[in-house]
Design a protein around this motif. Structure first.
Motif, PDB file in Angstrom:
ATOM      1  N   GLY A 120     -17.341  -1.569 -86.769  1.00 46.52           N
ATOM      2  CA  GLY A 120     -18.117  -2.492 -85.880  1.00 46.52           C
ATOM      3  C   GLY A 120     -18.013  -2.208 -84.540  1.00 46.52           C
ATOM      4  O   GLY A 120     -16.843  -2.102 -83.976  1.00 46.52           O
ATOM      5  N   GLN A 121     -19.210  -2.275 -83.803  1.00 44.69           N
ATOM      6  CA  GLN A 121     -19.301  -1.693 -82.410  1.00 44.69           C
ATOM      7  C   GLN A 121     -19.631  -3.110 -81.634  1.00 44.69           C
ATOM      8  O   GLN A 121     -20.518  -3.775 -82.038  1.00 44.69           O
ATOM      9  N   ILE A 122     -18.922  -3.057 -80.554  1.00 43.24           N
ATOM     10  CA  ILE A 122     -19.146  -4.324 -79.584  1.00 43.24           C
ATOM     11  C   ILE A 122     -20.423  -3.787 -78.677  1.00 43.24           C
ATOM     12  O   ILE A 122     -20.385  -2.401 -78.079  1.00 43.24           O
ATOM     13  N   VAL A 140     -20.513 -14.720 -79.501  1.00 45.04           N
ATOM     14  CA  VAL A 140     -20.742 -13.450 -80.038  1.00 45.04           C
ATOM     15  C   VAL A 140     -21.789 -13.667 -81.015  1.00 45.04           C
ATOM     16  O   VAL A 140     -21.559 -14.409 -82.371  1.00 45.04           O
ATOM     17  N   VAL A 142     -23.443 -12.023 -84.792  1.00 41.35           N
ATOM     18  CA  VAL A 142     -23.443 -11.193 -85.836  1.00 41.35           C
ATOM     19  C   VAL A 142     -24.481 -11.549 -86.894  1.00 41.35           C
ATOM     20  O   VAL A 142     -24.992 -12.774 -86.824  1.00 41.35           O
ATOM     21  N   TYR A 148     -18.793  -8.003 -90.122  1.00 39.55           N
ATOM     22  CA  TYR A 148     -18.473  -8.094 -88.503  1.00 39.55           C
ATOM     23  C   TYR A 148     -18.309  -9.450 -88.080  1.00 39.55           C
ATOM     24  O   TYR A 148     -17.443 -10.039 -87.361  1.00 39.55           O
ATOM     25  N   VAL A 152     -15.008 -10.440 -86.244  1.00 42.41           N
ATOM     26  CA  VAL A 152     -15.136 -11.315 -84.707  1.00 42.41           C
ATOM     27  C   VAL A 152     -14.252 -12.598 -84.855  1.00 42.41           C
ATOM     28  O   VAL A 152     -13.550 -13.186 -83.999  1.00 42.41           O
ATOM     29  N   VAL A 183     -21.866  -7.766 -82.338  1.00 45.20           N
ATOM     30  CA  VAL A 183     -21.200  -6.847 -82.937  1.00 45.20           C
ATOM     31  C   VAL A 183     -21.880  -6.274 -84.171  1.00 45.20           C
ATOM     32  O   VAL A 183     -22.389  -7.095 -85.205  1.00 45.20           O
ATOM     33  N   LEU A 207     -14.618  -2.251 -82.986  1.00 43.82           N
ATOM     34  CA  LEU A 207     -13.586  -3.198 -83.493  1.00 43.82           C
ATOM     35  C   LEU A 207     -12.931  -2.979 -84.375  1.00 43.82           C
ATOM     36  O   LEU A 207     -11.686  -3.506 -84.537  1.00 43.82           O
TER      37      LEU A 207
END
Length: 255
Positions: A120-122, A140, A142, A148, A152, A183, A207
Motif C-alpha cells: 500500500g502506497q500513500i 484518507v 481507499v 488498504y 489505514v 492509499v 504503508l
C-alpha cells in the motif's frame, strides 16, 4: 411414516444441497476444456478494458497459466467485492484480481502461490503528507473491500477513512481535494504518475508490503496445485517476467 414428517426433512436436505455447492475439481474443468476466470476490470495496469478487450498484467498471467495447464479460458468481470463471494457460489473457478493474501481471506478461500508482491502506497497532493505519521488528523480515501482499508484504519490518529467502490473514484476524490490522501497499490500509483505527470500527485511511503495471489474455492486444492505448478514453470522460463516488463518495466514477482 406420515407425509408430514417427510416434507421438513426433504426441505432440510434441499437447503444442505444448496449450501454445499461443489467447486469444479481440476478433472471436471479438464473434461470441459475451459476454465472460468474472474477479475475486476477497472484496475489498470492489472486488469482493465482496452475498448471491449479485457487486458492487463493479471489477465495475461491468467491466460498464460491456463494455456500451460492445457485449458481454454473464459473471463467474467464483476465488482471487487463480489469476486470472492462468487467463488463460494461456484460462479467461476478462479479469481485473479489483485487479492493480497490475508488471514481473514484465507479462511474463506484457498490461495495459490503469489503472482506479484506489492504493498500500500500513500499518495497525496503535497510533500507534507508522505509517511504514516503524516496521516494523523487527515481524511484518507481507499477502495472498499481492500487491504488498504484495514491498513489505514490501523494508523493512529487518522481523522476519517472514506470508502469508494472503485480505486479510480478514490483517486478522483484526492484529485478534487475532497480527501487529503489516497492509499493504493504501489504499481497503480506508479502507473498513474507516469500517465498524469502534471496532475500534482505526490508518491509517499509504503504503508505495508503484501503478497498477491489468485484464489480458488476453499479446499479446491487440486486446481490450486495445477495452477501453482504452471505458474512456477512460467516464472522459471521467463514468460511471467516478460509480461511484467511490458506493464511495469520491472519484475514484480515475489523474490
Amino acid at each position: 411414516p406420515p407425509m408430514k414428517m417427510l416434507k421438513p426433512l426433504a426441505a432440510a436436505l434441499a437447503v444442505c444441497a444448496a449450501v454445499a455447492v461443489q467447486a469444479r475439481p481440476l478433472e471436471d474443468i479438464q473434461k470441459s476444456g475451459t476454465i472460468i476466470l474472474a477479475s475486476e476490470g477497472p484496475y489498470a495496469p492489472f486488469n482493465f478494458f482496452k475498448g471491449k478487450q479485457l487486458t492487463g498484467y493479471e489477465i495475461e498471467v491468467g491466460e498464460a497459466v491456463a494455456k500451460k495447464i492445457g485449458l481454454k479460458f473464459e473471463w467474467k468481470t464483476v465488482g471487487f467485492d463480489a469476486l470472492l463471494t462468487g467463488l463460494a457460489q461456484d460462479r467461476w473457478d478462479l479469481v485473479i484480481a489483485s487479492h493480497a493474501i490475508t488471514e481473514e481471506r484465507a479462511k474463506a478461500v484457498t490461495f495459490t502461490a503469489p503472482h506479484y508482491c506489492s504493498g500500500g502506497q500513500i499518495v497525496s497532493m503535497t510533500p507534507a503528507i508522505a509517511k504514516a505519521a503524516d496521516l494523523a488528523g487527515k481524511t484518507v480515501a481507499v477502495q472498499t473491500g481492500t487491504t488498504y482499508l484495514d491498513a489505514v484504519k490501523k494508523v493512529p490518529g487518522v481523522k476519517e477513512v472514506k470508502n469508494f467502490p472503485t480505486d479510480d473514484a478514490a483517486r478522483n476524490a484526492l484529485g478534487s481535494k475532497r480527501v487529503d490522501a489516497w492509499v493504493t497499490d504501489r504499481f497503480v500509483a506508479k502507473e498513474m504518475i507516469s500517465k498524469l505527470p502534471k496532475a500534482g500527485f505526490k508518491i509517499g511511503d509504503m504503508l505495508f508490503i503484501e503478497q498477491v495471489a489468485s484464489a480458488v474455492t476453499k479446499g479446491n486444492q487440486g486446481l490450486a496445485d495445477a495452477w501453482n505448478k504452471a505458474l512456477k514453470e512460467l516464472i522459471a522460463d521467463g514468460t511471467i517476467g516478460k509480461i511484467s516488463q511490458k506493464y511495469f518495466q520491472e519484475d514484480v514477482t515475489c523474490k
